[in-house]
Design a protein around this motif. Sequence first.
Motif, PDB file in Angstrom:
ATOM      1  N   VAL A 390       0.842  -1.201   0.000  1.00  0.00           N
ATOM      2  CA  VAL A 390       0.000   0.000   0.000  1.00  0.00           C
ATOM      3  C   VAL A 390       0.878   1.253   0.000  1.00  0.00           C
ATOM      4  CG1 VAL A 390      -1.686   1.345   1.321  1.00  0.00           C
ATOM      5  CG2 VAL A 390      -1.925  -1.153   1.149  1.00  0.00           C
ATOM      6  N   LEU A 391       1.954   1.213   0.778  1.00  0.00           N
ATOM      7  CA  LEU A 391       2.862   2.356   0.845  1.00  0.00           C
ATOM      8  C   LEU A 391       3.497   2.621  -0.517  1.00  0.00           C
ATOM      9  CD1 LEU A 391       3.983   4.420   2.818  1.00  0.00           C
ATOM     10  CD2 LEU A 391       5.800   2.815   3.387  1.00  0.00           C
ATOM     11  N   ASP A 392       3.864   1.565  -1.226  1.00  0.00           N
ATOM     12  CA  ASP A 392       4.401   1.736  -2.580  1.00  0.00           C
ATOM     13  C   ASP A 392       3.362   2.381  -3.485  1.00  0.00           C
ATOM     14  OD1 ASP A 392       6.835   0.646  -1.903  1.00  0.00           O
ATOM     15  OD2 ASP A 392       6.300  -1.387  -2.558  1.00  0.00           O
ATOM     16  N   GLY A 393       2.104   1.967  -3.330  1.00  0.00           N
ATOM     17  CA  GLY A 393       1.036   2.552  -4.126  1.00  0.00           C
ATOM     18  C   GLY A 393       0.850   4.032  -3.836  1.00  0.00           C
ATOM     19  N   ILE A 394       0.963   4.403  -2.560  1.00  0.00           N
ATOM     20  CA  ILE A 394       0.834   5.813  -2.173  1.00  0.00           C
ATOM     21  C   ILE A 394       1.913   6.648  -2.854  1.00  0.00           C
ATOM     22  CG2 ILE A 394       1.143   7.403  -0.224  1.00  0.00           C
ATOM     23  CD1 ILE A 394      -0.294   5.335   1.542  1.00  0.00           C
ATOM     24  N   LYS A 395       3.115   6.118  -2.922  1.00  0.00           N
ATOM     25  CA  LYS A 395       4.225   6.877  -3.504  1.00  0.00           C
ATOM     26  C   LYS A 395       4.072   7.061  -5.008  1.00  0.00           C
ATOM     27  CE  LYS A 395       7.430   5.546   0.159  1.00  0.00           C
ATOM     28  NZ  LYS A 395       8.664   4.827   0.547  1.00  0.00           N
ATOM     29  N   GLU A 396       3.193   6.280  -5.612  1.00  0.00           N
ATOM     30  CA  GLU A 396       2.971   6.402  -7.054  1.00  0.00           C
ATOM     31  C   GLU A 396       1.805   7.331  -7.388  1.00  0.00           C
ATOM     32  OE1 GLU A 396       2.426   2.429  -8.407  1.00  0.00           O
ATOM     33  OE2 GLU A 396       4.503   1.827  -8.009  1.00  0.00           O
TER      34      GLU A 396
END
Length: 421
Positions: A390-396
Motif C-alpha cells: 500500500v505504501l508503494d502505491g501511495i508513492k505512485e
Amino acid sequence: IRMDSMATTGFLKGIENKVRGAVKRAVINHHRRGDTVLFSDTTLRDGEQMPGATLEPHEKVRIAQALEAAGVHSLDAGFPASSQADIEAIRLMIGVIKGPVLTALCRTVRGDIDAAEEALSDNPRHKRGVSLFCGTSPLHREHKLRKEQPEVLELITDTVGYASGKFDIVAFSPEDASRTEPDFLVECYKVAIDAGATTIGFPDTVGVMTPEKVYDIIRHIQDNVPNIDRALLAVHFHNDLGLAVANTLAGVQAGANVIQCTINGIGERAGNASLEEVAMALHLNQEQYGVKMNIDTTKLFELTQLVAELTGIGLSPMKPVGGDNIFATEAGIHQDGLLKNPDTYLPYRPEEIGARGIRLVLGRHSGRRAVAHRLHELGVELSDEQVLGVLDGIKEVPKGVSIDDDLLVQLAGRVTAPPAS
C-alpha cells in the motif's frame, strides 16, 4: 440652608473622590506587586483596522464573549469618536460582558473622551475606561501634530486630567514611543501619571524594535519615571519585523504588568503580537518568566478559529496555535514517534489549547506504521508485506492527489486482490 446643602454635597463629593482614589491606588499596588501579567485584547479595535477585517457589532460581541471566557483582563472595545458602529458594538457589550474592563480608544481630544463616556455610560464605573494616545516622536511632533515638546506635554496634562474626571481607569500611550527620545518619553509618562493616568503604555507603533532594545527601554522607564509606582505599565508591539511576540515576552521579562495583543495577530500592516502565541509561550516557560496569567489555554484554538471565521482573514497552515498543520505530519519518522508517544514530536498536546487530535497525513513521506494505523482504524487488517505494498502505491499517486480514506481502501484492495489468472 442652600449654602449648607451645597457645602455638604461638596464635602461628600470630596470624601467620595478620596475613597475612589484610595481604591485605585490599592488596585494598582496589588497588580504591581503581584506576579500575574494581565492580558488586554485589542482584536476588536486595532485588529479590526486590518484591511478586510471589518466586523459587525454583533460579531464583535461574539468575539468579546469568547475573550471573556478565555480570561482576558480588559477589552479595547472600539473608537467611539470614529464610528457609530463602534458605539453600537460597545453598547451591545454592556450587560453582556461582565468580567473584563471595557475600554474605548481616544485621541488627546476632549470630544473623543466625551464620546467614550457616552458609549460606556451604562457600564459600572470600575469596569469602564479610556485609552488616550498622542504622537510623541520627532516625526509625529513635526509632521502630524506640528507641536513642540512643551505643547505636547500640555496637551497630555489637559486631556488625561479631563479623562480622569470622568473615568477611574485611564490609560495613556505615547504613539510611536519606540522612536521617541527616551528622556522626553519619561517626561510624557510623568505628566500623564500626575494628571491621573492609571496605566501608561509603551507602543512600538511601526514594529521596529528588537527584544534586547525592548528590555532596555522598559527598564529605563521603570528606573526613571519618578511616579511609576502610581501606574501600571503596558506594552503593545506590532509585527513588522516578525518580532512582536518576542518583544512582548521581553517586555514581560523587564517588568511590564499588562500586555496588549490581538487574536491571530491581526492588525495594521504585518499585524500585532498574537495573544495565543504569547499565552502559550508564557504557559510553557513559566520558570523563565516567573509570572502567572489568567488565560485559559484550552479556549485558545476555538478563539483563533472564531476570529478567522468572522473576519474572513484565514490562517496560514503553519500558524502557531491555530494553523491546520501544527498537529499534523506526513513524515514517517515523526508519525512513528507520535504513535508511540505524542510528546516525542509535539511541544504541547492538542487538548492544552482545546484543539482536535493529532492528524497523521498519508503521503509520499509516510511510513509503514502510520499506514497500518489508519487502515486498522478503518477496519482493514493487512500483513506487514501488504502494508508495504500500500505504501508503494501511495508513492505512485500523482502530485496534488490527496490520500483520503476511499483511496487508501482502494490501494489496500489492490494488494489483497487475488492474482489474475
